[in-house]
Design a protein around this motif. Structure first.
Motif, PDB file in Angstrom:
ATOM      1  N   UNK A  33       0.830  -1.205   0.000  1.00 15.11           N
ATOM      2  CA  UNK A  33       0.000   0.000   0.000  1.00 15.11           C
ATOM      3  C   UNK A  33       0.864   1.255   0.000  1.00 15.11           C
ATOM      4  N   UNK A  34       1.999   1.209   0.700  1.00 18.57           N
ATOM      5  CA  UNK A  34       2.907   2.356   0.712  1.00 18.57           C
ATOM      6  C   UNK A  34       3.490   2.600  -0.669  1.00 18.57           C
ATOM      7  N   UNK A  35       3.892   1.525  -1.336  1.00 18.31           N
ATOM      8  CA  UNK A  35       4.434   1.660  -2.697  1.00 18.31           C
ATOM      9  C   UNK A  35       3.374   2.221  -3.636  1.00 18.31           C
ATOM     10  N   UNK A  36       2.143   1.724  -3.521  1.00 19.84           N
ATOM     11  CA  UNK A  36       1.064   2.223  -4.370  1.00 19.84           C
ATOM     12  C   UNK A  36       0.786   3.696  -4.097  1.00 19.84           C
ATOM     13  N   UNK A  37       0.796   4.083  -2.806  1.00 18.45           N
ATOM     14  CA  UNK A  37       0.555   5.488  -2.464  1.00 18.45           C
ATOM     15  C   UNK A  37       1.648   6.379  -3.029  1.00 18.45           C
ATOM     16  N   UNK A  38       2.897   5.941  -2.915  1.00 17.79           N
ATOM     17  CA  UNK A  38       4.001   6.734  -3.470  1.00 17.79           C
ATOM     18  C   UNK A  38       3.883   6.848  -4.987  1.00 17.79           C
ATOM     19  N   UNK A  39       3.473   5.771  -5.621  1.00 21.75           N
ATOM     20  CA  UNK A  39       3.333   5.779  -7.079  1.00 21.75           C
ATOM     21  C   UNK A  39       2.353   6.854  -7.531  1.00 21.75           C
ATOM     22  N   UNK A  40       1.274   7.034  -6.778  1.00 17.70           N
ATOM     23  CA  UNK A  40       0.261   8.013  -7.162  1.00 17.70           C
ATOM     24  C   UNK A  40       0.561   9.409  -6.633  1.00 17.70           C
ATOM     25  N   UNK A  99       3.710  10.805  -5.689  1.00 17.58           N
ATOM     26  CA  UNK A  99       4.958  11.459  -6.097  1.00 17.58           C
ATOM     27  C   UNK A  99       4.748  12.376  -7.302  1.00 17.58           C
ATOM     28  N   UNK A 100       4.028  11.956  -8.354  1.00 14.79           N
ATOM     29  CA  UNK A 100       3.785  12.905  -9.465  1.00 14.79           C
ATOM     30  C   UNK A 100       3.044  14.161  -9.031  1.00 14.79           C
ATOM     31  N   UNK A 101       2.085  14.010  -8.100  1.00 14.87           N
ATOM     32  CA  UNK A 101       1.356  15.187  -7.615  1.00 14.87           C
ATOM     33  C   UNK A 101       2.296  16.105  -6.841  1.00 14.87           C
ATOM     34  N   UNK A 102       3.182  15.503  -6.043  1.00 18.39           N
ATOM     35  CA  UNK A 102       4.161  16.311  -5.306  1.00 18.39           C
ATOM     36  C   UNK A 102       5.081  17.063  -6.275  1.00 18.39           C
ATOM     37  N   UNK A 149       4.417  17.947  -9.271  1.00 19.92           N
ATOM     38  CA  UNK A 149       3.623  18.985  -9.923  1.00 19.92           C
ATOM     39  C   UNK A 149       3.464  20.197  -9.015  1.00 19.92           C
ATOM     40  N   UNK A 150       3.195  19.955  -7.725  1.00 21.24           N
ATOM     41  CA  UNK A 150       3.034  21.068  -6.789  1.00 21.24           C
ATOM     42  C   UNK A 150       4.334  21.842  -6.620  1.00 21.24           C
ATOM     43  N   UNK A 151       5.465  21.138  -6.560  1.00 14.91           N
ATOM     44  CA  UNK A 151       6.763  21.812  -6.432  1.00 14.91           C
ATOM     45  C   UNK A 151       7.084  22.595  -7.701  1.00 14.91           C
ATOM     46  N   UNK A 152       6.863  21.989  -8.845  1.00 16.89           N
ATOM     47  CA  UNK A 152       7.211  22.639 -10.112  1.00 16.89           C
ATOM     48  C   UNK A 152       6.348  23.857 -10.384  1.00 16.89           C
ATOM     49  N   UNK A 153       5.134  23.890  -9.840  1.00 19.82           N
ATOM     50  CA  UNK A 153       4.256  25.041 -10.048  1.00 19.82           C
ATOM     51  C   UNK A 153       4.766  26.288  -9.335  1.00 19.82           C
ATOM     52  N   UNK A 154       5.724  26.138  -8.431  1.00 14.19           N
ATOM     53  CA  UNK A 154       6.296  27.290  -7.719  1.00 14.19           C
ATOM     54  C   UNK A 154       7.506  27.864  -8.443  1.00 14.19           C
ATOM     55  N   UNK A 170      -6.015  19.261 -11.553  1.00 20.21           N
ATOM     56  CA  UNK A 170      -6.271  18.095 -10.700  1.00 20.21           C
ATOM     57  C   UNK A 170      -7.089  18.457  -9.464  1.00 20.21           C
ATOM     58  N   UNK A 171      -7.243  19.750  -9.196  1.00 21.90           N
ATOM     59  CA  UNK A 171      -7.959  20.172  -7.987  1.00 21.90           C
ATOM     60  C   UNK A 171      -9.415  19.705  -7.989  1.00 21.90           C
ATOM     61  N   UNK A 172     -10.189  19.880  -9.083  1.00 22.30           N
ATOM     62  CA  UNK A 172     -11.585  19.415  -9.049  1.00 22.30           C
ATOM     63  C   UNK A 172     -11.710  17.925  -8.781  1.00 22.30           C
ATOM     64  N   UNK A 173     -10.805  17.114  -9.329  1.00 22.44           N
ATOM     65  CA  UNK A 173     -10.874  15.678  -9.098  1.00 22.44           C
ATOM     66  C   UNK A 173     -10.604  15.342  -7.635  1.00 22.44           C
TER      67      UNK A 173
END
Length: 282
Positions: free
Chosen positions: A16-23, A25-28, A30-35, A257-260
């Motif tokens: 479950x930890x690996x699956x959570x990181x898989x989903x 990490x890209x969001x993280x 994206x949030x960092x790159x938006x700054x 991704x915010x609305x989703x």
């Protein structure tokens, strides 16, 4: 109640930890790159903030660029996904309920056709739909994207299966004896008992329409009608000549991704509550 062995719990938690990181990490990323500005996107470490982040200013730039075209794309996506998901959910509920509760000649044949629709990829239907809508004069209109989005073979399949299991025939017969019409029974009883399935269909269809890229690409030529996904792709096509569009594309992707995330957060409690209720009903 016997607890599972420790090693099984460790393996489950690890997976479950690996699956959570898989989903996540890209969001993280994206949030960092938006700054970051366009130069920092390529000149700094991808998973950490730049020395002088200005996320609010950059997101404002995204929303105001080219007379606010991104806001229009965002509104278009909300219209396509919201309206399409609601209509698809209601149509799927009605069709699934009818297939489950009204015996008629050829019912299984109709259901098999629906199953065949589940197996056909949407990309295979895009070009035939374009020729059909073009002949009808509907290409390059809101309807060209919205009308196909109102049909969900998977939704019909799920609603038929759920209605057969969760809507008791005895309850429907009691309502008929009390003088209720079929429309009132469906609206007052059927839809209420099918709530978990309806929420599932709505979420699946909303996400599918929101992320749909190929159908709008085929159907639309006017950029004012673009959804977010197609609009961001058009920005990347000009980014070589206007590097600032790299920054705007990343910021726009984060906003998209915010609305989703909000939708899943708001509806998951109804989803889980309904599933729990359905599991204990006779």
């Amino acid at each position: 109640m016997t607890r599972p062995p420790v090693r099984h719990r460790i393996i489950t938690a690890s997976l479950l930890t690996v699956a959570a990181l898989y989903f996540l990490v890209p969001v993280y990323w994206l949030a960092v790159s938006a700054t970051k500005n366009s130069a920092d996107l390529f000149g700094t470490f991808g998973f950490w903030f730049s020395d002088h982040p200005h996320p609010v200013d950059y997101l404002v730039d995204v929303l105001t660029y080219d007379h606010g075209i991104y806001a229009r794309w965002f509104a278009n996506s909300l219209f396509y996904a919201g309206t399409g998901a609601v209509c698809a959910t209601l149509l799927s509920a009605a069709a699934g309920y009818a297939l489950a509760k009204f015996p008629f000649r050829g019912r299984e044949a109709v259901f098999n056709v629906v199953l065949a629709g589940v197996l056909i990829p949407g990309t295979a239907l895009a070009l035939p739909l374009y020729f059909l809508f073009s002949a009808m004069g509907l290409s390059n209109t809101y309807g060209a994207v919205l009308i196909p989005s109102m049909v969900s073979p998977f939704g019909v399949y799920l609603c038929r299966i759920y209605a057969a299991a969760a809507v008791p025939d005895s309850l429907l017969e009691a309502a008929r004896i009390d003088g209720a019409g079929e429309a009132r029974i469906f609206g007052g009883l059927g839809l209420r008992l099918m709530t978990p399935a309806l929420v599932t269909v709505f979420l699946f269809q909303f996400v599918h329409i929101w992320n749909n890229y190929f159908l709008p690409l085929v159907m639309l030529s006017d950029s004012d009608l673009y959804p977010v996904q197609l609009g961001l792709t058009s920005w990347t096509g000009y980014a070589d000549r206007q590097p600032v569009l790299y920054q705007y594309t990343v910021g726009g992707a984060l906003l998209s991704v915010v609305p989703l995330m909000v939708l899943m957060t708001v509806l998951q409690r109804y989803w889980r509550t309904g599933l729990t209720e359905g599991s204990v009903k006779a």
